[in-house]
Scaffold this motif. Structure first.
Motif, short mmCIF file in Angstrom:
data_model
loop_
_atom_site.label_atom_id
_atom_site.label_comp_id
_atom_site.label_asym_id
_atom_site.label_seq_id
_atom_site.Cartn_x
_atom_site.Cartn_y
_atom_site.Cartn_z
N TYR A 28 120.49 86.59 21.24
CA TYR A 28 120.62 87.28 22.52
C TYR A 28 119.64 88.45 22.59
O TYR A 28 119.98 89.59 22.30
CB TYR A 28 122.06 87.74 22.74
N VAL A 44 119.47 90.54 29.69
CA VAL A 44 119.93 89.97 28.42
C VAL A 44 119.68 88.47 28.50
O VAL A 44 120.07 87.81 29.46
CB VAL A 44 121.41 90.27 28.18
N MET A 98 128.02 87.58 29.99
CA MET A 98 127.72 88.98 29.71
C MET A 98 128.99 89.79 29.92
O MET A 98 129.65 89.66 30.96
CB MET A 98 126.61 89.45 30.64
N TYR A 130 124.70 95.74 23.78
CA TYR A 130 125.43 94.90 24.73
C TYR A 130 126.29 93.87 24.02
O TYR A 130 126.04 93.50 22.88
CB TYR A 130 124.46 94.21 25.70
N VAL A 139 128.16 90.05 24.40
CA VAL A 139 128.13 88.74 25.05
C VAL A 139 129.29 87.90 24.52
O VAL A 139 129.65 88.00 23.34
CB VAL A 139 126.79 88.02 24.76
#
Length: 274
Positions: free
Chosen positions: A28, A49, A58, A193, A195
């Protein structure tokens, strides 16, 4: 009030869990695209992303004392006075013909460039946010000329959508937009981030990556140690290893890496008794 408090606690716990997990995946990556802004002299950067499957979702962008969220724009971020929100929900499509530079606005998002209600995506939802009151990140998306977004405290900050929000799914290019920044100068920092691979929340993957300007970045687990043999005298020395795992081997008298040498009763390396 209780429901709002519960939402804050759930989101805060989720943000902490991001660091606890060891499931960060190299697949990712982060792609930052740049293009000239409508406003002369400015450049708009869009942060995507990169997903691997159309069912990946996401979940969140976050920062705290273990994974800093940093955006540096020394030239100042462009924030339109016509978007009163930290996210894209304040970009009213009806205003764009009259105020075209509204499209240049700096905002946080999960897969949206405007309000969820006008996105045309069934099941879309505007992102929510939790942030440390002593180090809020929303001013970066509201203050004209903002130069720094920083989330480095224990409480930290996160903007997110629930796993049911359709805008968490990737677009036709298998990407999800998570931020837009328009500025007159350079841009750099670090972004983290979460996922949900194939949409499965239990398999959450977290990635932390640094960025500078446009390009594709990261995809690693945030700088973890590489295990291997760190002894440069060993025959299996790993120059990339940062943590010795006890696997180092030496050449025996027969030149075999990790070999047992000449067995008792043998007189040469071929096992011959002379």
């Amino acid at each position: 009030m209780n429901s709002l408090r519960s939402l804050f606690l759930v989101a805060a716990c989720c943000c902490s869990a991001l660091i606890a997990s060891n499931l960060a995946s190299a697949q990712y990556t982060l792609t930052v695209e740049s293009s000239p802004a409508i406003t002369a002299g400015l450049t708009t950067y869009r942060f995507y992303v990169d997903m691997q499957d159309a069912t990946d979702r996401m979940s969140a962008v976050f920062g705290n004392d273990q994974a800093s969220l940093l955006v540096n724009t020394p030239g100042g971020a462009f924030n339109s006075p016509f978007n009163s929100s930290w996210n894209a929900s304040g970009i009213n499509p009806a205003f764009l013909p009259v105020f075209p530079d509204l499209a240049d606005d700096t905002y946080a998002t999960i897969g949206l460039t405007g309000p969820a209600s006008t996105s045309g995506i069934a099941g879309a939802a505007d992102p929510s946010i939790v942030e440390d009151a002593t180090q809020p990140i929303t001013p970066y998306f509201l203050t004209p000329g903002a130069t720094n977004l920083e989330s480095t405290t224990l409480t930290g900050a996160s903007w997110y959508v629930l796993n049911t929000a359709a805008n968490g799914l990737p677009d036709a290019n298998l990407q999800v937009l998570v931020m837009q920044v328009t500025t007159a100068g350079d841009i750099s920092g670090q972004i983290n981030y979460q996922v949900f691979p194939l949409g499965v929340g239990a398999d959450q993957a977290q990635v932390s990556t640094e960025f500078s300007g446009a390009g594709t970045f990261g995809g690693d687990t945030g700088g973890g140690d590489i295990e291997g043999c760190t002894d440069d005298m060993a025959c299996n020395f790993n120059a990339d290893a940062t943590l010795d795992d006890g696997s180092c081997l030496m050449l025996d008298e027969c030149g075999v890496c990790g070999g047992n040498g000449i067995p008792a009763g043998d007189c040469d390396c071929d096992g011959n008794i002379l």
